[in-house]
Write a protein that holds these residues in place. Sequence first.
Motif, PDB file in Angstrom:
ATOM      1  N   UNK A 211       0.811  -1.214   0.000  1.00 34.92           N
ATOM      2  CA  UNK A 211       0.000   0.000   0.000  1.00 34.92           C
ATOM      3  C   UNK A 211       0.845   1.266   0.000  1.00 34.92           C
ATOM      4  N   UNK A 212       1.940   1.234   0.716  1.00 37.78           N
ATOM      5  CA  UNK A 212       2.704   2.463   0.896  1.00 37.78           C
ATOM      6  C   UNK A 212       3.843   2.664  -0.076  1.00 37.78           C
ATOM      7  N   UNK A 213       3.965   1.754  -1.023  1.00 32.73           N
ATOM      8  CA  UNK A 213       5.135   1.882  -1.883  1.00 32.73           C
ATOM      9  C   UNK A 213       4.721   1.859  -3.343  1.00 32.73           C
ATOM     10  N   UNK A 214       5.564   2.408  -4.139  1.00 40.13           N
ATOM     11  CA  UNK A 214       5.390   2.284  -5.577  1.00 40.13           C
ATOM     12  C   UNK A 214       6.330   1.151  -5.988  1.00 40.13           C
TER      13      UNK A 214
END
Lengths: 605, 434
Positions: free
Chosen positions: A60-63
């Motif tokens: 969720x928090x990363x590309x």
Amino acid sequence: MTDITVRALCGTEELAEAQVVGGRSGLDRDVRSISVISTLAAAETVPTGSFVIVAPDAVDGVVIDMLMRAARAAGAVAFLVPDSARVVSSTSRLADKTGMPLLVASVDDPLRLAQRLDRVVNAPELGRAEVLNHLVRRLHRDPLTPDGVLSVLGSALSAKTALLGADGAVVAGDDLPLPKLAFGGPKKSWEGVLRVSGGPGRDLVLVPVSVAGDTQPAMWLVVDIPTGPRTHAQSAEDAALLASWALSAWLAERRLEGERDARERTQLLSAVLDRPGRIDRHLAQRVLRAGWRLDGWHTGIYLRPSEPPGGSLVRYTEYLHAALTEHGISGPLVERATGWVAWLTDAEEPPATTYRQTVRWLKTALVSLPDELSLVVGVGRPYQGPEGIATTLEEAYQASLLAAAGSPDTKVAHIDELGLQRLLADWYTSESFQAYARKLLEPLSTAGGETLLRTVETYLDHESSTSTTAAALGVHRNTVADRIARAERLLGVTLSAPDDRLVVQLACRTHRLGTVERGSGTAPGSAPTPQTPQASQASQAGAAAGARPRSGDPLDAASAPVADGDKEHDSHEISGDGPDAGRHGAKAEGSAVNAGGRRRASSGS
Amino acid sequence: MWRIEATDVDDLATGASLFSTGGGGDVRLLSALLKRTLTERGPVPVVGFDELPPDAHVVPVAGAGSYTLFEEKPMAGDELIRAVDKIALHTGVRVDAIACDAAAGVMLLFPVLAAAQLGLPLVDADSARRGVPRMDQSLLTFAGLQIAPLAVSDGGGGTLIIDGLDNEGTERAMRAMLAAIGGWACYAMRPLSVAECVRGMAPGSVRAAVELGAMSRRGEEEALAAKYGLRTLFHGKVTEVRRQPMVGMAAGSAATAVIEHADGSGRVLRVEMQSEYLLAIEDGEVTACVPDLVCVVEHGAARCLPTERLRYGLWVRVLAMPCLPEWRSPAGLELLGPRAFGYDFDYVPLAAGPEAGGPEGAGPEGAGAGEASSPAAPSATFDTSDMSVSSASSAAPAPSDSAAGAVGHHGRDRGDPRGRGDASDGRATRLPRG
């Protein structure tokens, strides 16, 4: 450190569901370790050669693109994303561009996956030891049957397994699609383990199963595994090898059982035939145990190879029994020195027409046999009781002899069908006429060998028609006419004269029967009882003599002076009976008498 | 002082749209409304901080909520007036001027409309100069100033006061309320003193929006690059847009777009967006990220395409523009950096790309000339402190020069230690390749 590539790791069970969505060009890089990451910082510091797993919570928090780039820069060799929704085309493009295999698979527990993959990468011997350990214990515990061994092996390797016959047909286990090359073409060395491709992403491990002394594998053990790390395949090979020993043991046990049973049956039948009238309690018990019935009506069948077989008959017994049972002949089958006997037992006297059905069954059963097992069969009439077995088997034996002597198309002969032939059988088998026949035909054999003799025989069998004979022999009509003219000259007979023709034809028949007899080495008319060692030795010697040209045989020449006196005596008797004794006596004497002497030796023992 | 005429509205709206970075709603409807109001009531005077009396009170106004709903159920017309009246009544001060909360999208058009309706001057300043999804993402928070009490007015005549909460609390209360009052609302913030404005607002925003809009509409890429550092990162076709629901502070949807470069080289740009365009990533490397401005402009258009309108098959340009330098400070990044939007990585300053290289490379010479020709005129710092491009002003048209001079004074007046020097630092960091 093992040399396991990303591609190989993808072939393991742990990653069976994973899809490679990019970076295929990097599939052959070596994996050195497994890393689970959830932050960019972690991605930047993965060890070189890492197989990177992105923790599902982290997506969720990363590309993903950024994580992948960072991991690649740190030296990662593969990148697994747990959520396909996070992988867009730029991600797979980047994977392609950097040659970083990008895998997508749903991962519930990334740490557990990492642990399992780590074991594959860093301690493959543990996995292998586990497989073999498991296999040994289970093989020891479970009953030794092909299905049991296959299922144990299959569960140890999580793979499909099968046992194939020597011809490649599945005998037990899973239906595995087999590549042709495994069995077709020139056989490679079948020692040890073979590994062949089983289609895209699959490998087949093949292990021959045989018993010491076999010239080729009796069966093949096949394991279907995904193309995976080398160590993985090694485990499968070792496990298959181990299982093949268990199967060899099973095979040897079966063979041993088969031979023991065969010997027992043979002895039992001899005992029954020896004293049909005096079946004591002990013998009756043995008969019962064998599953035979001595009461009721028995129809005997005698099966003999039309050519002397290359090896022991026993190894065909089971096969033959299966073939006969399949085609309706469900009685006992017992090996004899020159073939097998079987008999059908009915509670009531079978109607006279039953034999037609029996003959038909036998014919279809013969067709189903392989070429190497070519048989002729004789069938006797039904007789009642223990004595009846001996009688019907003797009739069957005679019928089988006539089937062998008759036209090549006649594979099955019933004693009733023979009719007049049977009348003639006594005549054919009489010793004096045999000697006479040989002497009569001697000029033909000497001058033209078998060709001339066969032409005359065929000519007479075909109502003295040159054209039919030519067709039967596959030669020109003029050739036949020429040969017949030559034969008439040599024999000094005229085949158009009824008397001459009868005599020559009888002689031909007798001659042929004699040849068959010597070839198979059994005296005609003798009961089909087991032969004593001496008898079979003698008959073998006779067979050797019969198979060779009569004159110029060093054996004959050497033995001639010893049996001189006897010969003179015999030859005088025989030549006195023959119509043309005077003309051919001198030439025919030695060899004809010689052969007669041997025959007597064999029948006398 | 200068004026916004009805004829300036298109430029203003375009500039506002570019500052909005895809969020802040479509300026179309409000532009029409504003044009009409300006035509009817005359132009709005725009003043700098120094043109206000020292005891003046300035009220920032704006709209909040769903712009989709705003378009479906338009304004009654008196929402802004009611909000300003209410806050004046509540706080007991006289409102002397209107200011922008964030000079982005409709957020910039509301205060102009309010000023026109109320007949008040508009202060040429704002507290964000980019699209922000939350009220507390503001230079006011950055400067430690409270935005409450806040007067909120809906389209049906209702008015509410939010008071006594900190900025984040006020934002949360507002969000919670919006659903109950029709999905959108206008609001007026606590009246600010001129000193507070100087501390908590960046001057020159309205002027910049008008100028940016004008340049963008005329397609003056070099001028845009030189003056605003605006450059084209990428242009090509949108080949994939994937939207997924997002949980977190800014509940809404996150979307990812993939754009394939028009040159056919196989280059692809990944754009991450929530309410605004936030990240541009090529080959896993950040080429632009929040708080710097990322805009997606449809081929042949001048305005930024709202994020919800981005779809497969569009031919677009992706633009990037540096943010206010305040946002690049640690405190600024905490409010508006990638982590504030849920991305777990550190801010990557906008690099000078090949497209921007030419004009910017020419920049220093221009700056030198500008400074040399008018050393006594710090007017050249129209945008130095704010846009971190100091040099370009010499190349800027004359009107902007004078305006910039006025604003520049205020930049210094407010005692901001940043100024030319800081801006030069910014330049230096942005031009690593020289």
